[in-house]
Design a protein around this motif. Structure first.
Motif, PDB file in Angstrom:
ATOM      1  N   ILE A  63      44.007  39.199  44.196  1.00  5.57           N
ATOM      2  CA  ILE A  63      42.913  40.067  43.761  1.00  5.57           C
ATOM      3  C   ILE A  63      43.365  40.950  42.597  1.00  5.57           C
ATOM      4  CG2 ILE A  63      41.398  41.977  44.455  1.00  5.57           C
ATOM      5  CD1 ILE A  63      40.550  39.192  45.440  1.00  5.57           C
ATOM      6  N   ALA A  64      44.632  41.354  42.580  1.00  3.05           N
ATOM      7  CA  ALA A  64      45.153  42.115  41.431  1.00  3.05           C
ATOM      8  C   ALA A  64      45.122  41.263  40.175  1.00  3.05           C
ATOM      9  CB  ALA A  64      46.572  42.584  41.727  1.00  3.05           C
ATOM     10  N   GLY A  84      35.960  40.894  45.912  1.00  2.12           N
ATOM     11  CA  GLY A  84      36.894  40.858  47.024  1.00  2.12           C
ATOM     12  C   GLY A  84      36.767  39.595  47.835  1.00  2.12           C
ATOM     13  N   GLY A 115      41.683  41.172  38.855  1.00  2.00           N
ATOM     14  CA  GLY A 115      41.384  42.387  38.112  1.00  2.00           C
ATOM     15  C   GLY A 115      41.979  42.372  36.714  1.00  2.00           C
ATOM     16  N   GLU A 116      43.164  41.818  36.589  1.00  7.16           N
ATOM     17  CA  GLU A 116      43.805  41.747  35.270  1.00  7.16           C
ATOM     18  C   GLU A 116      43.014  40.870  34.313  1.00  7.16           C
ATOM     19  OE1 GLU A 116      47.694  40.376  36.164  1.00  7.16           O
ATOM     20  OE2 GLU A 116      48.333  42.265  37.090  1.00  7.16           O
ATOM     21  N   ASP A 175      46.266  40.577  48.323  1.00  3.07           N
ATOM     22  CA  ASP A 175      46.190  41.669  47.346  1.00  3.07           C
ATOM     23  C   ASP A 175      46.717  41.244  45.981  1.00  3.07           C
ATOM     24  OD1 ASP A 175      45.147  43.286  49.307  1.00  3.07           O
ATOM     25  OD2 ASP A 175      47.005  44.413  49.663  1.00  3.07           O
ATOM     26  N   ASN A 177      38.964  44.946  45.002  1.00  5.40           N
ATOM     27  CA  ASN A 177      39.355  45.897  43.952  1.00  5.40           C
ATOM     28  C   ASN A 177      38.174  46.746  43.491  1.00  5.40           C
ATOM     29  OD1 ASN A 177      37.852  44.129  42.400  1.00  5.40           O
ATOM     30  ND2 ASN A 177      39.516  43.505  41.044  1.00  5.40           N
ATOM     31  N   THR A 178      37.136  46.800  44.303  1.00  4.91           N
ATOM     32  CA  THR A 178      35.938  47.587  44.010  1.00  4.91           C
ATOM     33  C   THR A 178      35.920  48.829  44.906  1.00  4.91           C
ATOM     34  OG1 THR A 178      34.790  46.140  45.575  1.00  4.91           O
ATOM     35  CG2 THR A 178      34.552  45.620  43.235  1.00  4.91           C
ATOM     36  N   SER A 235      40.504  41.926  51.174  1.00  2.00           N
ATOM     37  CA  SER A 235      41.140  42.538  50.012  1.00  2.00           C
ATOM     38  C   SER A 235      40.078  42.654  48.928  1.00  2.00           C
ATOM     39  CB  SER A 235      42.308  41.684  49.515  1.00  2.00           C
ATOM     40  OG  SER A 235      42.928  42.280  48.382  1.00  2.00           O
ATOM     41  N   ASP A 254      35.821  41.704  39.113  1.00  2.00           N
ATOM     42  CA  ASP A 254      35.656  42.634  40.229  1.00  2.00           C
ATOM     43  C   ASP A 254      35.184  41.873  41.454  1.00  2.00           C
ATOM     44  OD1 ASP A 254      36.273  44.876  38.677  1.00  2.00           O
ATOM     45  OD2 ASP A 254      34.195  45.071  38.000  1.00  2.00           O
TER      46      ASP A 254
END
Length: 369
Positions: free
Chosen positions: A319-320, A330, A323-324, A316, A345-346, A343, A328
């Motif tokens: 993946i965070a 996983g 995103g930063e 996680d 973020n979509t 994991s 997008d």
């Protein structure tokens, strides 16, 4: 045998007593452990964008692929064979963007990418910008097994495929009405590329077999309307695919440029590999000492595992960070301790997992377990 459980952030360590008869049985059971996780893409996958018929068909395809890979592992087959069997089924299903059903480039052609990696010896094979091969994952594996190279591209990779005797198809094999409409709408400026690619249909699988070996594979048709020979993360070892018996196996799906920049697949495996000895040392510090100040028990790596929560947190976290950066998508993962998960973020990701403890499930939306 010492059992270790970590809190979500790895801050709490609880140690159980040494092995009992039941614990010894657990270790015997662990010798036959296996696990597998699969994905069929991530993106804006909401219930209002998928008809009930599509939902049912996608779940059926994921289940078929998951069952095929699971059977290989149950029967004592290798992780490499399991993920290959799984990905072939997904490549043959037009619901996904890999093999049959691959998206079209700006020039209305198909350019497919694929990669595979064996965690037992870090051998790998990848192909980029290919066409003519029915199942790109088989070509990636042939590169790994039968060439001195890791990645082949374009016409050279196509030639190698023919020389290897892999099944060939004509260009119209990949086409589906849905994919043709996507590119035609894009070229007619009816929609933007962002609107067309509301989900990423890349497919992948990761597994651990009964011998404890890891494998990962990924296959894709790329991005709708891609130009200039664009290559994403799927065939890039360390970005879209990575496997190492010492840490994990990863397959990714999403906005490839960001996965490449962060080296997502390798990054997750590296963090797991680095965290493991630290966690063992932490566990050792919690072991009681005798009157002379010596530990009453030495924690051994062979009887130690990272917890489900810590593995998930590592995935996680990466993946965070993706995103930063603006990315997008996983990943799916499998570990040497039998864990399998994902994991992303979509809003959703086509996914499934199965383990030797009887778990077998597929899911689509973000609010599903």
């Amino acid at each position: 045998m010492i059992r270790k459980l970590l809190s979500l952030f790895g801050s709490t360590i609880l140690l159980s007593t040494m092995a009992t008869a039941a614990g010894a049985q657990d270790m015997m059971d662990e010798d036959a452990r296996w696990s597998i996780a699969i994905h069929g893409g991530a993106g804006t996958i909401n219930r209002d964008k998928i008809t009930p018929e599509q939902d049912q068909a996608i779940r059926a395809a994921l289940s078929e692929a998951l069952e095929a890979g699971s059977k290989v592992l149950k029967d004592g087959g290798s992780a490499m064979d399991a993920i290959t069997a799984t990905i072939i089924i997904l490549e043959n299903d037009p619901h996904f963007n890999a093999g049959k059903g691959a998206v079209f480039t700006w020039d209305k052609t198909n350019e497919l990418d694929s990669s595979i990696m064996d965690g037992s010896d870090l051998s790998a094979g990848a192909v980029a910008g290919i066409n003519g091969t029915k199942n790109p994952i088989l070509l990636a594996r042939a590169v790994k097994d039968n060439s001195p190279h890791v990645m082949l591209s374009g016409e050279g990779a196509n030639q190698f495929s023919r020389e290897q005797g892999l099944e060939q198809v004509t260009p119209d094999y990949y086409a589906t009405p849905y994919r043709l409409k996507q590119i035609e709408d894009l070229l007619a400026r009816k929609v933007s590329a962002a609107d067309v690619d509301y989900k990423f249909g890349t497919v992948g699988a990761v597994a651990m077999d009964k011998d404890g070996h890891m494998a990962a594979g990924t296959s894709t048709g790329g991005m709708t309307g891609k130009r200039w020979g664009r290559i994403g993360d799927s065939p890039v070892i360390g970005a879209g695919t990575y496997a190492d018996d010492r840490s994990c196996a990863i397959s990714a799906t999403g906005s490839g440029e960001y996965f490449i920049r962060l080296g997502v697949a390798h990054e997750i495996c590296a963090r797991i590999r680095m965290r493991w000895p630290i966690a063992i040392a932490e566990a050792q510090l919690a072991v009681p000492k005798d009157e002379e100040g010596n530990y009453t028990y030495a924690v051994h790596a062979s009887e130690f595992m990272l917890s489900d929560e810590e593995i998930q947190q590592i995935a996680d976290d990466v993946i965070a960070e993706l995103g930063e950066l603006g990315g997008d998508g996983g990943i799916i993962y499998a570990t040497p301790w039998g864990q399998a998960g994902y994991s992303f973020n979509t809003p959703g990701m086509y996914r499934g997992r199965a383990t030797s403890n009887g778990e077998m499930a597929v899911a689509i939306y973000g609010d599903e377990e």
